[in-house]
Design an enzyme around this catalytic site. Structure first.
Site, mmCIF file in Angstrom:
data_model
loop_
_atom_site.group_PDB
_atom_site.id
_atom_site.type_symbol
_atom_site.label_atom_id
_atom_site.label_comp_id
_atom_site.label_asym_id
_atom_site.label_seq_id
_atom_site.Cartn_x
_atom_site.Cartn_y
_atom_site.Cartn_z
ATOM 1 N N GLU A 2 20.013 9.755 50.350
ATOM 2 C CA GLU A 2 21.137 9.614 49.414
ATOM 3 C C GLU A 2 20.787 10.116 48.020
ATOM 4 O O GLU A 2 20.296 9.357 47.189
ATOM 5 C CB GLU A 2 21.558 8.138 49.316
ATOM 6 C CG GLU A 2 22.207 7.603 50.565
ATOM 7 C CD GLU A 2 22.716 6.169 50.394
ATOM 8 O OE1 GLU A 2 22.481 5.548 49.339
ATOM 9 O OE2 GLU A 2 23.356 5.678 51.342
ATOM 10 N N GLU A 37 24.522 6.686 57.942
ATOM 11 C CA GLU A 37 24.321 5.295 57.518
ATOM 12 C C GLU A 37 25.677 4.700 57.128
ATOM 13 O O GLU A 37 26.470 5.349 56.455
ATOM 14 C CB GLU A 37 23.374 5.243 56.313
ATOM 15 C CG GLU A 37 23.035 3.816 55.882
ATOM 16 C CD GLU A 37 22.171 3.779 54.624
ATOM 17 O OE1 GLU A 37 21.063 4.354 54.632
ATOM 18 O OE2 GLU A 37 22.633 3.187 53.628
#
Ligand code: IDC
Length: 631
Positions: free
Chosen positions: A327, A415
């Site tokens: 991320e 995710e």
């Protein structure tokens, strides 16, 4: 005369008795034949791992089918006669074990001869006094039901302890999640069945070119919860939960691989994880889990070395995915991430020409719509990460997913959680179900966060549960229970109409003739704090201009700051219904941000960068003023 009559009557009754005995014998012979036929069926029901697993349909609590005489009394060991405790746990039908009893306990209990079916267990046909009176009747059922034949191996034998319990022991009080397996009825593991996957258009297809979705589970940080990287747990997620993939989250920061973690041990754990997943026929994602290191370029040299080694080692594997940056965040732009990807991808491709590579996107892997406008060129089998937490991310983020896919971007939800974006807080199953419906509609794959027993909402397993498999409902957190339901296909079904509404609500970002608003940002220094608001994305939505902000506080001082407050004054009225890692209050043009529990204090020399929100306004926004205070 009375004697004669007596004699005659005796003869009749003897004939009757003989007839009864003959009928009973026929019944027994038929029973034995049926039992044999049934045991044969069980034996040929499939070899390999699947043989130990009851297909969902048979184990569903909704199917309250009472055991038939043969099923109930059938103690024949099938192929599942030698399952490990895990396997047994995975096949124990719900409803047969009380909520307090763990599968392991249940198994042990069932294995004791006392629990085994006895002659008395045989349902009514054979249990009439007549049969009991005949010598043959006594022997036949007893042998059939002898404890030595490991009766508990067949799930159907459990309810037969007493004749009365058999009919009443219908699975009404489902104590454990319904076991669902990702292994096909023919006994093939996901990888055996679907082989090497590739990217076609926006979707994943299998070796036969058929669309395929990964629905799996991500580990927590390997440096914190290594114990779940084991055969027992991976087999459980495959056979008790029904997942077909696992993601190995190796943090790079936070005592992870590039920040003081034990490199050799972490690398070994990743490799072990890949081997275990491969042995079980699961797909596996090697996740370079950047987070607090914001920009993947921070540890680019390490990333290149790591992925060079991994792709050399696993190039022959059909089931390995490489996720090169979890991320990117902290205001890192897509062009910066793209540059990183363009250096790491060729290293992997040199060794492994086919493995699918997942690239993270800015703003905690949310900006797939931005990546879609400028995708990476020159390589096959590249996908782009979208991450969501259903408690926080709703139509707005689904809109980005839709926009990206419509622009042709292969999106992979590597995710997600059903709680809020901090990994904690309340779960929102309604939104989670909407996400699943939408991802299924677009054929998007998804991996849930996280396989651990930490005390947080996104941990699938409860903190006080120390098991590695055989989880009962009581062992799982809400997210875990939801996952098992979801993977078992037990979410409420959406109608076409619901789906249509969902898509309409997601709209499309940045469409229409109206120009998308420009990004805005402002940074202020207040005492030893540096506070900044930066837009990571902007778009139009019906009457509103939408601004997605990242908010950061850096404490340059030598004392911790607690109970901070940020007051932002805009040039016009704003509203929000989407914010994370903070509290928000808005009065007209003035917005006040307050801490979440975990970022209440900003340590000396520390910072907090997780805060974000989407602000909507009817006119183009400017930030007039930022005020900061703390204790
Ligand atoms: C969280 C964990 C938490 C841990 C923290 C460390 O749940 O236990 O203390 O990381 O930084 C992400 C990240 C993921 C986060 C998760 C929840 O990829 O690492 O895990 N999250 O905050 N993105 C959005 C949410």
């Amino acid at each position: 005369m009375s004697k004669k009559k007596q004699y005659k009557m005796d003869k009749t009754s003897r004939i009757l008795l003989a007839a009864l005995i003959t009928m009973a014998l026929i019944a027994i012979v038929l029973g034995v034949l049926l039992w044999k036929a049934n045991s044969k069926n069980n034996k040929s029901a499939g070899k390999g791992p699947a043989a130990t697993v009851t297909p969902t349909t048979e184990a569903e609590p909704t199917e309250t089918k009472k055991p038939t005489a043969t099923e109930a009394a059938d103690p024949t060991p099938t192929d599942s006669a030698e399952p490990t405790p895990t396997e047994i746990a995975s096949i124990t039908p719900t409803g047969e074990v009380t909520p307090e009893v763990t599968p392991t306990e249940a198994v042990e209990e069932n294995l004791t001869p006392t629990a085994a079916p006895t002659a008395e267990a045989t349902p009514t046909a054979e249990a009439t006094p007549t049969t009991a009176a005949t010598p043959t009747a006594a022997t036949t059922p007893t042998t059939a039901a002898t404890p030595t034949t490991a009766p508990t191996a067949t799930p159907t034998s459990a309810p037969t302890a007493t004749p009365t319990s058999a009919p009443t022991a219908t699975p009404t009080n489902a104590p454990t999640p319904t076991p669902t397996t990702a292994v096909s009825k023919g006994g093939k593991t996901p990888v055996a069945e679907h082989g090497r996957l590739s990217v076609k258009g926006t979707k994943i297809v299998d070796k036969n070119g058929k669309e395929y979705q990964l629905k799996g589970v991500s580990t927590h940080g390997l440096q914190w919860f290594p114990q779940f990287v084991c055969k027992e747990t991976f087999q459980c997620i495959r056979d008790e939960w029904g997942a077909n993939a696992v993601r190995l989250a190796m943090y790079t920061d936070e005592n992870g691989y590039c920040a003081g973690g034990d490199k050799a041990a972490l690398k070994k754990l990743v490799k072990d994880g890949v081997h275990i997943a491969s042995d079980l026929g699961l797909y596996v994602i090697i996740d370079w889990h950047i987070l607090h290191d914001y920009d993947p370029n921070t540890n680019k040299a390490e990333a290149i070395k790591f992925f060079d080694e991994m792709s050399k080692e696993f190039s022959g594997y059909e089931n390995v995915f490489y996720e090169i940056c979890n991320e990117p965040n902290g205001g890192v732009s897509w062009s910066t991430v793209k540059k990183y990807a363009e250096e790491v991808i060729p290293v992997i491709r040199k060794n492994d020409p086919k493995g699918i590579i997942i690239v993270g996107t800015p703003t905690w892997s949310q900006d797939v719509d931005i990546a879609a406008k400028d995708p990476i060129k020159g390589y096959d089998n590249i996908m782009y990460a979208l991450h969501f937490y259903a408690g926080t991310h709703k139509d707005n983020l689904r809109s980005k997913m839709k926009t990206a896919i419509e622009l042709g971007l292969p999106v992979f939800v590597s995710e997600y959680g059903i709680c809020d974006a901090s990994g904690n807080g309340a779960c929102n199953e309604t939104e989670a179900n909407k996400w699943v419906a939408m991802m299924d509609k677009y054929g998007v794959s998804y991996m849930i966060w996280n396989l651990a027993n930490k005390n947080e909402s996104s941990s699938l397993i409860k903190q006080n549960c120390k098991k590695l498999s055989g989880f009962t409902e009581a062992d799982l957190n809400q997210e875990g229970r939801w996952l098992v339901k979801m993977l078992g296909g037990q979410l409420p079904k959406m109608t076409e109409e619901d789906l249509k509404k969902l898509e309409d609500d997601a709209g499309g970002s940045g469409g229409g003739d109206v120009a998308v608003p420009d990004g805005i940002e402002k940074t202020v220094k207040s005492g030893s704090a540096i506070v900044s608001l930066t837009t990571s994305n902007t778009w139009n939505e019906t009457a509103y201009k939408c601004y997605q902000f990242g908010v950061t506080i850096e404490n340059e001082g030598s004392k911790p700051m607690s109970d901070w407050k940020i007051v932002v004054t805009f040039n016009s009225e704003v509203k929000t219904d989407n914010f994370w890692c903070c509290g928000v209050e808005i009065k007209g043009k003035v917005m006040t941000l307050t801490p979440a529990d975990f970022n209440r204090t900003v340590a000396a020399g520390g910072n907090t960068m997780d805060i974000g929100l989407i602000v909507q306004s009817k006119s183009l926004l400017k930030i007039e003023k930022i005020e900061f205070s703390s204790k």
